[in-house]
Scaffold this active site. Structure first.
Site, PDB file in Angstrom:
ATOM      1  N   ARG A 177       1.898 -10.629 101.113  1.00 10.01           N
ATOM      2  CA  ARG A 177       1.511 -10.194  99.739  1.00 10.01           C
ATOM      3  C   ARG A 177      -0.069 -10.674  99.283  1.00 10.01           C
ATOM      4  NH1 ARG A 177       6.020  -8.919 100.744  1.00 10.01           N
ATOM      5  NH2 ARG A 177       7.885  -8.750  99.188  1.00 10.01           N
ATOM      6  N   CYS A 226       9.352  -9.344  92.072  1.00 11.17           N
ATOM      7  CA  CYS A 226       9.776 -10.882  92.112  1.00 11.17           C
ATOM      8  C   CYS A 226       8.382 -11.456  91.181  1.00 11.17           C
ATOM      9  CB  CYS A 226       9.740 -11.118  93.624  1.00 11.17           C
ATOM     10  SG  CYS A 226      11.400 -10.906  94.399  1.00 11.17           S
ATOM     11  N   GLU A 296       3.699 -14.195  91.906  1.00 17.05           N
ATOM     12  CA  GLU A 296       3.632 -12.998  92.904  1.00 17.05           C
ATOM     13  C   GLU A 296       3.077 -11.824  92.022  1.00 17.05           C
ATOM     14  OE1 GLU A 296       4.952  -9.447  95.361  1.00 17.05           O
ATOM     15  OE2 GLU A 296       5.963 -10.053  93.413  1.00 17.05           O
TER      16      GLU A 296
HETATM   17  N1  EPU Z   1      19.373 -15.389  96.762  1.00 13.89           N
HETATM   18  C1  EPU Z   1      20.216 -16.175  95.878  1.00 13.89           C
HETATM   19  N2  EPU Z   1      20.103 -16.034  94.685  1.00 13.89           N
HETATM   20  C2  EPU Z   1      19.248 -15.149  93.977  1.00 13.89           C
HETATM   21  C3  EPU Z   1      18.345 -14.385  94.920  1.00 13.89           C
HETATM   22  C4  EPU Z   1      18.455 -14.428  96.193  1.00 13.89           C
HETATM   23  O1  EPU Z   1      20.950 -16.980  96.470  1.00 13.89           O
HETATM   24  O2  EPU Z   1      19.326 -14.891  92.801  1.00 13.89           O
HETATM   25  C5  EPU Z   1      19.589 -15.595  98.250  1.00 13.89           C
HETATM   26  C6  EPU Z   1      19.883 -14.379  98.761  1.00 13.89           C
HETATM   27  O3  EPU Z   1      21.581 -14.566  98.832  1.00 13.89           O
HETATM   28  C7  EPU Z   1      19.522 -14.419 100.154  1.00 13.89           C
HETATM   29  C8  EPU Z   1      18.166 -15.299 100.098  1.00 13.89           C
HETATM   30  O4  EPU Z   1      18.432 -15.833  98.775  1.00 13.89           O
HETATM   31  O5  EPU Z   1      20.163 -15.230 100.958  1.00 13.89           O
HETATM   32  C9  EPU Z   1      16.931 -14.312 100.119  1.00 13.89           C
HETATM   33  O6  EPU Z   1      17.317 -13.279  98.957  1.00 13.89           O
HETATM   34  P1  EPU Z   1      16.684 -11.814  99.268  1.00 13.89           P
HETATM   35  O7  EPU Z   1      17.028 -11.058 100.542  1.00 13.89           O
HETATM   36  O8  EPU Z   1      16.862 -11.144  97.900  1.00 13.89           O
HETATM   37  O9  EPU Z   1      15.080 -12.042  99.554  1.00 13.89           O
HETATM   38  P2  EPU Z   1      14.032 -12.704  98.531  1.00 13.89           P
HETATM   39  O10 EPU Z   1      13.432 -13.550  99.586  1.00 13.89           O
HETATM   40  O11 EPU Z   1      14.487 -13.262  97.590  1.00 13.89           O
HETATM   41  C10 EPU Z   1      12.149 -10.847  99.535  1.00 13.89           C
HETATM   42  C11 EPU Z   1      10.941 -10.447  98.618  1.00 13.89           C
HETATM   43  C12 EPU Z   1      11.518  -9.062  97.827  1.00 13.89           C
HETATM   44  C13 EPU Z   1      11.843  -8.159  98.963  1.00 13.89           C
HETATM   45  C14 EPU Z   1      13.233  -8.813  99.567  1.00 13.89           C
HETATM   46  C15 EPU Z   1      13.784  -7.934 100.771  1.00 13.89           C
HETATM   47  C16 EPU Z   1       9.345 -11.891  97.760  1.00 13.89           C
HETATM   48  C17 EPU Z   1       8.914 -12.946  96.637  1.00 13.89           C
HETATM   49  N3  EPU Z   1      10.389 -11.516  97.514  1.00 13.89           N
HETATM   50  O12 EPU Z   1      12.924 -11.425  98.275  1.00 13.89           O
HETATM   51  O13 EPU Z   1      10.284  -8.479  97.581  1.00 13.89           O
HETATM   52  O14 EPU Z   1      12.488  -6.965  98.132  1.00 13.89           O
HETATM   53  O15 EPU Z   1      12.732  -9.976 100.338  1.00 13.89           O
HETATM   54  O16 EPU Z   1      12.747  -7.895 101.782  1.00 13.89           O
HETATM   55  O17 EPU Z   1       8.725 -12.017  98.741  1.00 13.89           O
HETATM   56  C18 EPU Z   1       8.832  -8.273  95.471  1.00 13.89           C
HETATM   57  O18 EPU Z   1       7.914  -8.495  96.379  1.00 13.89           O
HETATM   58  O19 EPU Z   1       8.642  -8.039  94.410  1.00 13.89           O
HETATM   59  C19 EPU Z   1      10.163  -8.301  95.994  1.00 13.89           C
HETATM   60  C20 EPU Z   1      11.199  -8.269  95.207  1.00 13.89           C
END
Ligand code: EPU
Length: 302
Positions: A177, A226, A296
């Protein structure tokens, strides 16, 4: 901020700039938050150096707007004008494995157009709102891929030289990012080098990513994606969720019930509401986990 000075107005018109006075940024951002200012829409890349020179001459501060999908804009009368590229037609031209894309192109439409022409690689970003320029500037990524990996060349307006320049992909650093572009560089166009893949196979990947996104993110609601970056090795969303903060609200700004790192505008949230909610959640995460979350979302606060 108003770009109203008779001589300036005539010069802007001569440069092909379409001025929308008193535009509401809440209508130009996916969060639906933001005050008013003059919007200067650019129809020709070549006009940008002169446009910037004019604005600086008249002491008018400015900011570049992409698709407005990762942005939180302050309330009220804003102290700068906003520049935005008008999307040309066509905005994607293919040449073998190279896609020549205007920065104003819609990211999702570009991915589908390339897919239909058997060019893949970008499946992970399907469903991410915004322009190609915006995705490029912040190196958007999801599901293990990032746009920076496919960049062959970028055309940009470089603030440091006040010129339009071309950079090769290997002259730019693309990190999580984050890119080596300066904050006030303006993305104009990009050449992506995409791997050949049959459309049917790309479509499978697109469907999987769409399904994952639909089941874990609040897609129908007003958000900026995010809010916080993930600190190394942890998920900000998971930490916020573990603290039981889903549904926490300040006015109409609310931590999503579906994904805790998405903060939604559930009605008529102000920037102040959203910023208060962000500060509150950051503080609670800091207290409980000792982790300092970094935004972010890009904040344009007066
Ligand atoms: N999780 C929770 N509760 C929540 C959200 C997530 O327990 O409310 C857990 C999920 O179950 C999972 C882990 O956290 O085990 C990771 O969650 P997720 O796969 O949704 O990925 P993330 O790390 O929250 C990142 C990116 C997203 C991108 C997704 C998929 C960042 C800040 N976020 O989210 O990007 O879509 O991976 O690759 O890097 C963005 O940049 O705006 C964004 C949404």
């Amino acid at each position: 901020m108003r770009a109203e000075h008779p001589r300036l107005e005539a010069r802007l018109a001569a440069l092909g700039i379409d001025v929308r006075s008193g535009a509401s940024l809440s209508e130009l951002t996916s969060l639906g938050i933001g005050g008013t200012t003059d919007l200067l829409r650019i129809t020709k890349h070549d006009s940008i150096p002169e446009l910037i020179g004019l604005l600086e001459h008249h002491d008018i501060p400015y900011k570049f707007l992409g698709g407005g999908s990762n942005l939180l804009v302050g309330d009220g009368e804003l102290p700068w004008v906003v520049l935005q590229l008008v999307r040309p037609e066509p905005d994607v031209v293919l040449d073998g494995n190279l896609a020549h894309v205007d920065a104003a192109a819609d990211l999702g439409r570009m991915i589908t157009f390339c897919a239909k022409n058997d060019l893949g690689g970008m499946e992970g970003l399907i469903g991410v709102p915004g322009t190609v320029g915006g995705a490029l500037r912040m190196n958007a990524g999801a599901y293990g891929m990032q746009i920076g990996s496919y960049v062959r060349e970028v055309k940009l307006y470089r603030a440091a030289t006040q010129k339009i320049e071309i950079l090769r992909g290997d002259q730019i650093s693309f990190e999580y990012r984050h890119t080596s572009f300066a904050p006030d560089d303006m993305m104009l166009a990009v050449i992506l080098e995409l791997p050949s893949k049959p459309y049917k196979e790309i479509l499978k990947g697109i469907r999987i990513c769409n399904e994952k996104r639909r089941s874990s993110q609040p897609l129908g609601q007003k958000s900026a994606g995010c809010i916080f970056k993930n600190p190394p090795g942890v998920s900000a969303g998971r930490m916020i969720d573990e603290l039981g903060l889903k549904g926490l609200s300040v006015g109409d700004a609310r931590v999503s019930d579906r994904h805790a790192n998405f903060f939604v505008n559930a009605g008529h949230a102000s920037a102040k509401d959203m910023l208060t909610l962000i500060a509150d959640v950051r503080e609670r995460v800091q207290k409980s986990f000792g982790v300092s979350l970094e935004n972010e979302v890009v904040v344009w606060n007066a």
